[in-house]
Every structure is written in structure tokens, then in C-alpha cells.
Enzyme design. Structure first.
Site, PDB file in Angstrom:
ATOM      1  N   GLY A  23      38.715 -71.866  41.331  1.00 17.00           N
ATOM      2  CA  GLY A  23      37.830 -72.844  41.799  1.00 17.00           C
ATOM      3  C   GLY A  23      38.152 -74.112  41.385  1.00 17.00           C
ATOM      4  O   GLY A  23      37.518 -75.170  41.683  1.00 17.00           O
ATOM      5  N   THR A  24      39.268 -74.293  40.643  1.00 14.75           N
ATOM      6  CA  THR A  24      39.687 -75.558  40.227  1.00 14.75           C
ATOM      7  C   THR A  24      40.325 -76.580  41.226  1.00 14.75           C
ATOM      8  O   THR A  24      40.728 -77.578  40.968  1.00 14.75           O
ATOM      9  CB  THR A  24      40.711 -75.477  39.043  1.00 14.75           C
ATOM     10  OG1 THR A  24      41.541 -74.595  39.255  1.00 14.75           O
ATOM     11  CG2 THR A  24      39.642 -74.979  37.804  1.00 14.75           C
TER      12      THR A  24
ATOM     13  N   HIS B 198       9.562 -68.872  21.374  1.00 16.83           N
ATOM     14  CA  HIS B 198      10.834 -68.415  21.333  1.00 16.83           C
ATOM     15  C   HIS B 198      11.892 -69.551  22.006  1.00 16.83           C
ATOM     16  O   HIS B 198      12.786 -70.223  21.052  1.00 16.83           O
ATOM     17  CB  HIS B 198      11.388 -67.210  22.346  1.00 16.83           C
ATOM     18  CG  HIS B 198      12.682 -66.681  22.023  1.00 16.83           C
ATOM     19  ND1 HIS B 198      13.111 -65.567  21.599  1.00 16.83           N
ATOM     20  CD2 HIS B 198      13.782 -67.463  22.725  1.00 16.83           C
ATOM     21  CE1 HIS B 198      14.448 -65.593  21.540  1.00 16.83           C
ATOM     22  NE2 HIS B 198      14.868 -66.443  22.467  1.00 16.83           N
ATOM     23  N   GLU B 199      11.439 -70.229  22.942  1.00 15.74           N
ATOM     24  CA  GLU B 199      12.149 -71.336  23.427  1.00 15.74           C
ATOM     25  C   GLU B 199      11.966 -72.604  22.752  1.00 15.74           C
ATOM     26  O   GLU B 199      12.787 -73.489  22.651  1.00 15.74           O
ATOM     27  CB  GLU B 199      11.943 -71.656  24.732  1.00 15.74           C
ATOM     28  CG  GLU B 199      12.124 -70.493  25.962  1.00 15.74           C
ATOM     29  CD  GLU B 199      13.601 -69.954  25.829  1.00 15.74           C
ATOM     30  OE1 GLU B 199      14.342 -71.114  25.554  1.00 15.74           O
ATOM     31  OE2 GLU B 199      13.919 -68.811  26.148  1.00 15.74           O
TER      32      GLU B 199
END
Length: 656
Positions: free
Chosen positions: A238-239, A458-459
Site C-alpha cells: 500500500g505504499t 481499565h481504559e
């Protein structure tokens, strides 16, 4: 003629010849010949009594016994005028001299005895003969299995050789060895130029030189130099390797042969090598020209590593022919080979040597500046709102390739259209990033309030630890909305570093373990929700110890082999393996303890952040600043900047 009639004529389908029509015509002719040549179309089947009546009247001219079971009865010419025969003779199907009746008599011996007896009793004078006859239809029916097999074989051969009837080139079985390359020349000009390729400045310089070689070779050959024979474009998917090759075709203005490495591969032995020969023959005839082989690893893999197929491997034969052609044609033919792959490590060394692919052009993932340029290209056809910040979008997409950015722009347009917007706003692009990175939002996933609270803490733990650590990536957004496989996620804005130091990796590990540490502090329990976090820190710790040599106990040693030859070999002893496992565990546990200490000191703020997250479901960097204030090390940096701004006169006054 009116314009409408002209339009109708132009829209009418054009006549297109199909080879299957020939087969249909031959079949119809065979049936017609069989039908009309039989001569028995007007014949009538008669019974035994009718036969005996005709026999007694002595109207029979000749009896022909066919295959010992059927008698064809021919009537005398003078008898045809009788009333019983007139109607049959006047039929359109009757031809003069053909049989008028057919009689299926059964047993041949009894039939012959009856005829001989009738001849003696009635003094009859007709002839009798026996004939063995086979119809053309029966002959065809006998060969039908072979005809079907041949037809199936021809059908598959045509399909495998690349097209139906009238396909030309490789479409016919006898052209199966012809090259399948698509030719782009003055009639089918490529419109892509370097203006359509954003970023990739270094790679564009390299390929621009190739274009100059083809446009003005005398400039280089006059000094005694030789034009390069090949350039290999290497880089992640994809570059823009294929796009760069298209731009070369558009800029050079010379015949451009484009094909994939798999186009050489065929089930028949020798076809691949034949196609390579034909490709280079065509390129030499149209010199100066460019050959572009996309995904060359399909035929360019290192030889001798696949022991299952032996030495006479079709792919190896194709590669051998490619090597010969690339090193065989002279430099004065002005034929340059471009190839692209994202797996340069598996290519054969003979293919990579100078004289074949003289240049290897690495097409890397774009940096922040190049991403901004790529965004500018892809947003041109879009209807944008005034609040779209392309610079911020470039910052938000580290690690995105050109294809990813194109996909993101398209996804943003789809999201805006889904919400019935007239313009694409900045938030649509951010939602597109969330969609691509995190996955589709799971609105129907049932989460209990207790689970939601665990996810929120948690987040919040991730966000808190990353906010407090200097080298952790700055937070952009935290969400507890389920996406894809994850129940919650935190988006960061990582710095694009060329090298990473030990402290930076340790801070990232500590921030990653912040989620599990928050669960332990608040609930005194841990859950399975930290699986991806543990996987990430384990890989980081193992890389620090075994790859980058960043552990004091193991020392300045790397067990990484870039050639990939140690896939089945353990490069260290059992004792060293135990030491590595011990150091990895020690490193991870140390960062876990560090995360717990940080969160314990900021437990109240952690709780406030988690409750805000439960309320809003999505929080941003501004919300963290309101709760925690500015990041500690950012305040120190600002004070240092203020000290630097003091005029030199004041500094000298303080010394006095």
C-alpha cells in the site's frame, strides 16, 4: 438520416464472430446429410398381409435386406401408375428409384424360405440382395465419448490460455506461450504522472532518473556510462509501488509493458519461460521501452528451497529464463525492467545482483509531512467542510500507508453520506480513523453495568499512566464503546522516532499495563480484558532482551537474524533461554508495580476520570487536562523555556 436514427444505429450491438458457430454449423450439416441422404423418407412400413398381397401381384422389382432384419421393397416402374401407389409417389419426399415400402420381417431364414416358395408358386421375377449398412448417426454415436472428451479438453485449454474465441494473443491454445503483458503506448497512454504521486520524494528522484535515461540516453552514454537494466521497488503493501511505476510510464512516454509475476505461471511445463522470451522480444522490438513486473516474488523466489518439487520446477525454469533475458540483451536496446515486491527477503540472490536489478528503491511508509501531501491529493475530489484540518489528520494517522489514507478519505465520505450531510466534516474523518483502526462500532453488544464499570476503569488506567509518564505517547481520545474485537480503546498520538531508547520503551510498557493495574487497585481483582495489553508488552520485552540488546543481564547480544535462516534453529542454549525468560518476566513485573504506584497516588483522579467516561462514553485530551492539569514534564519544559527567554543583561546583573 435523422440524429435519433444515427444514435440508434450506434447503440446497436455490433456483430461479433464466435467460433462455436462453426461447430454448430458442422453438426447441422451432418444431421441434414444423414436426413436427406437416407432416401427412405417416403417409405411406408407394411404388415405381413400387405407384403404378401404386393408379392402375389408381382409388383416388386427388388427386395434389399438390410442388416438381416429389415426389407426395403422397390416397386416396378410400370406398377407405380396403380392407384395404391400414386399417392406415395406424388409425395415431396419420394425420389425416383428409392424404396416405397419397408417390411420388418423378423427371422431371416423364414423370410427367405417364404420368398423362394412364393417365387415358385407365382412365377415371380424380382431380385433379392443382402446389405450391411451403418448410419452416419450411429457412427457418430459410437465416437461420442471421445468427441465429448476432446470438446471438454479444448474448452478448458481455451479458458486456461486466457480467453474465449476471437480473443487473439493468448486467447487461443496455440498462443498459450505468448506474453500476457498489457501494452501502454501512444494509443493507450497512461495518464498518471509524478504530480499524482504525493510523498515518496526519495523514490521519485530515483525513478525520475530512469525516465531521463529513456528520454535522453546520450546524456549518460556519452560519458561512457551504461544505462541500468533494472530497478526493484521494495516496500510494505500500500505504499505506492505500483502507482510509482504507472507514473514512470506516464512520464517517460515510451511503450510500457505491465504484468504480474503470476501471469508467467501456468500448469504446462515450459509456458512460463516461453512467455518471458516473448515479453522481452516484444520489448526489444518497441525499444526504448519499460517492462513492469508487479509482485515479482511469484516467480523470483530463491531456487532450491522447495525440495518437494525437485530440480525441474516450472517456476524455477521461468526464473532461469528471466535471469538469462535480463543479463542477455544488450545495454544499447534501451529496455529497462521495473519490478515491485513487498517480500524482497525471499528473492533469489542471482536476481538481485548488479547487472540485473542494478537499483533497489525502498518505498517506505510515509512520514507526517508526506501523509499530509497524500491527504491533499485524495481530498481534492471531496466536498469538504471548513473545519477539516489536514495537518491534524496527518498527525492522527501514524503508520498509515498511501492506500490506507485513500481508504480513510473514502470511508469519511461514506460516513458523511450515511448521516445525510452535504459536506464532509472533520469529525467524519476522525470517525473514519476509528472505523479503520478500531473496527465497526458494536451497538448491539450487550454489556452489563458491572462489566462496563470494569472497562471504564481499565481504559482510565491507560489514560492516567500515559498522562503521567514523559515518554508515553500523548492521549487523544478514550472510549468504552465496543469496536471490532475490543470492548474499549484509547487513541494516542505517538512520536515518530527514528531510534527508541530504553526509557521510552519502558514508559510505553508501563502505560500499556495501566489498565490491568487500575483493575487491581479499584476492584482488587483482574480480568481477561488485558489480553491484547499483555501480548503487546511481552513482545516489547522480548524484543528488548533478544533483539535490541537493551538488557544488562543478557548483555549486548542479539539473537535476531535478518536473513531469516534461523527459523527452525534456536540460537541460544537452554541456560540462556531460562535467563531470557527470567529477564522478560522481571521487566514486565517491574513496570506493572510502577503502574500500580502511579495509580495509587492518583486514585481519586482516576475515579473521577472513570466516572466521566461512564457518563460520556468518549472523552478527549481536554477532559484529562481539566482533571489532571498539564502533564508534569510539560510544565518543567515551559519553565525552562521561560528561563531561556531572560535577556543577557539581566543574567549579568545577577552575577554582579
Amino acid at each position: 438520416m435523422s440524429d435519433s436514427k444515427k444514435d440508434n444505429n450506434s447503440n446497436m450491438p455490433k456483430f461479433k464472430f464466435n467460433a462455436y458457430w462453426i461447430y454448430a454449423a458442422i453438426f447441422i450439416v451432418i444431421i441434414a446429410v444423414q436426413f436427406f441422404s437416407s432416401g427412405d423418407l417416403a417409405s411406408k412400413n407394411i404388415s405381413k398381409n400387405e407384403f404378401n398381397e404386393i408379392l402375389r401381384e408381382n409388383d416388386i422389382k427388388k427386395i434389399v435386406v438390410i442388416n438381416n432384419n429389415l426389407a426395403q421393397i422397390f416397386i416396378k416402374d410400370e406398377a407405380l401408375n396403380k392407384e395404391r401407389y400414386k399417392k406415395m409417389v406424388s409425395s415431396a419426399f419420394y425420389s425416383k428409384g428409392s424404396s416405397l415400402f419397408e417390411y420388418n420381417f423378423g427371422d431371416l431364414q423364414n423370410f427367405e424360405n417364404n420368398i423362394e416358395k412364393a417365387k415358385e408358386e407365382n412365377n415371380l421375377d424380382f431380385d433379392k440382395e443382402n446389405v450391411e449398412r451403418t448410419s452416419m448417426f450411429e457412427t457418430i454415436l459410437g465416437f461420442l465419448p471421445f468427441i465429448i472428451l476432446i470438446a471438454i479438453w479444448l474448452f478448458f485449454m481455451r479458458r486456461m490460455s486466457g480467453g474465449g474465441a476471437g480473443g487473439g494473443g493468448g486467447g487461443q491454445i496455440f498462443n498459450i506461450g505468448k506474453s500476457k503483458a498489457k501494452l501502454f503506448d501512444k494509443d493507450t497512454k497512461v495518464k498518471t504522472t509524478f504530480e499524482n504521486v504525493a510523498g515518496l520524494e526519495g523514490a521519485k528522484e530515483e525513478v525520475q532518473e530512469i525516465v531521463d535515461f529513456l528520454k535522453s540516453p546520450e546524456k549518460y552514454t556519452s560519458l561512457g556510462g551504461k544505462i541500468p537494466k533494472g530497478a526493484l521497488l521494495v516496500g510494505p503493501p500500500g505504499t505506492g509501488k505500483t502507482l510509482l511505476a504507472k507514473a514512470v510510464a506516464g512520464e517517460a512516454g515510451v511503450p510500457f509493458f505491465s504484468l504480474s509475476g503470476s501471469d508467467f505461471v501456468e500448469m504446462f511445463v515450459g509456458v512460463g519461460a516461453s512467455r518471458v522470451r516473448d515479453l522481452f522480444k516484444q520489448a526489444q522490438q518497441k525499444s526504448p521501452s519499460i517492462i513492469f513486473i508487479d509482485e515479482i516474488d511469484a516467480i523470483g523466489r530463491a531456487r532450491g528451497k522447495n525440495s518437494m518439487t525437485g530440480g525441474n520446477d516450472e517456476r524455477e525454469n521461468t526464473l532461469n529464463q528471466l535471469l538469462t533475458e535480463m543479463d542477455g540483451f544488450g545495454t544499447d536496446t534501451n529496455v529497462i525492467v521495473l519490478a515491485a515486491t513487498n517480500r524482497a527477503d525471499v528473492l533469489d540472490k542471482a536476481l538481485m545482483r548488479a547487472g540485473r536489478f542494478d537499483r533497489q528503491i525502498y518505498v517506505d511508509l510515509p512520514d507526517i509531512k508526506e501523509r499530509q501531501e497524500i491527504f491533499e491529493v485524495h481530498i481534492k475530489p471531496l466536498k469538504l467542510g471548513e473545519d477539516v484540518n489536514v495537518e491534524f489528520l496527518a498527525q492522527q494517522t501514524p503508520g498509515f500507508s498511501g492506500a490506507d489514507i485513500a481508504n480513510m478519505c473514502n470511508e469519511a465520505a461514506l460516513i458523511a453520506a450515511r448521516n445525510s450531510k452535504k459536506l464532509i466534516e472533520h469529525q467524519d474523518f476522525l470517525d473514519a480513523v476509528d472505523r479503520i483502526v478500531g473496527g465497526l462500532e458494536k451497538k448491539n453488544k450487550v454489556i452489563t453495568p458491572k462489566e462496563k464499570k470494569v472497562i471504564a476503569f481499565h481504559e482510565a488506567g491507560h489514560a492516567t499512566v500515559s498522562w503521567m509518564l514523559e515518554h508515553a505517547a500523548p492521549l487523544v481520545k478514550v472510549t468504552i464503546v465496543p469496536r471490532g474485537q475490543s470492548l474499549g480503546a484509547a487513541w494516542y498520538l505517538p512520536a515518530e522516532r527514528m531510534i527508541v531508547q530504553t526509557e521510552q520503551m519502558l514508559d510505553e510498557m508501563c502505560a500499556t499495563l495501566g489498565g490491568r493495574a487500575a483493575e487491581k487497585i479499584i476492584f482488587d481483582k483482574i480480568s481477561t480484558g488485558a489480553l491484547s495489553d499483555l501480548e503487546k508488552v511481552t513482545k516489547q520485552a522480548r524484543a528488548m532482551v533478544t533483539v535490541y540488546g537493551l538488557n544488562e543481564e543478557v548483555g549486548n547480544i542479539t539473537y535476531y537474524d535478518s536473513s531469516g535462516n534461523d527459523a527452525f534453529v534456536k540460537p541460544y542454549s537452554e541456560e540462556t533461554g531460562q535467563k531470557i525468560d527470567k529477564e522478560i518476566s522481571k521487566m514486565i513485573e517491574a513496570q506493572y508495580v510502577r503502574a500500580i504506584e502511579l495509580l495509587s497516588k492518583n486514585k481519586e483522579k482516576l475515579t473521577i476520570l472513570a466516572e466521566l467516561l461512564l457518563e460520556k462514553e468518549v472523552i478527549f485530551k481536554d477532559d484529562l487536562e481539566k482533571i489532571f492539569g498539564k502533564r508534569p514534564f510539560e510544565e518543567v519544559e515551559e519553565k525552562n523555556e521561560e528561563k531561556k527567554d531572560i535577556p543577557p543583561v539581566n543574567q549579568s546583573a545577577e552575577k554582579l
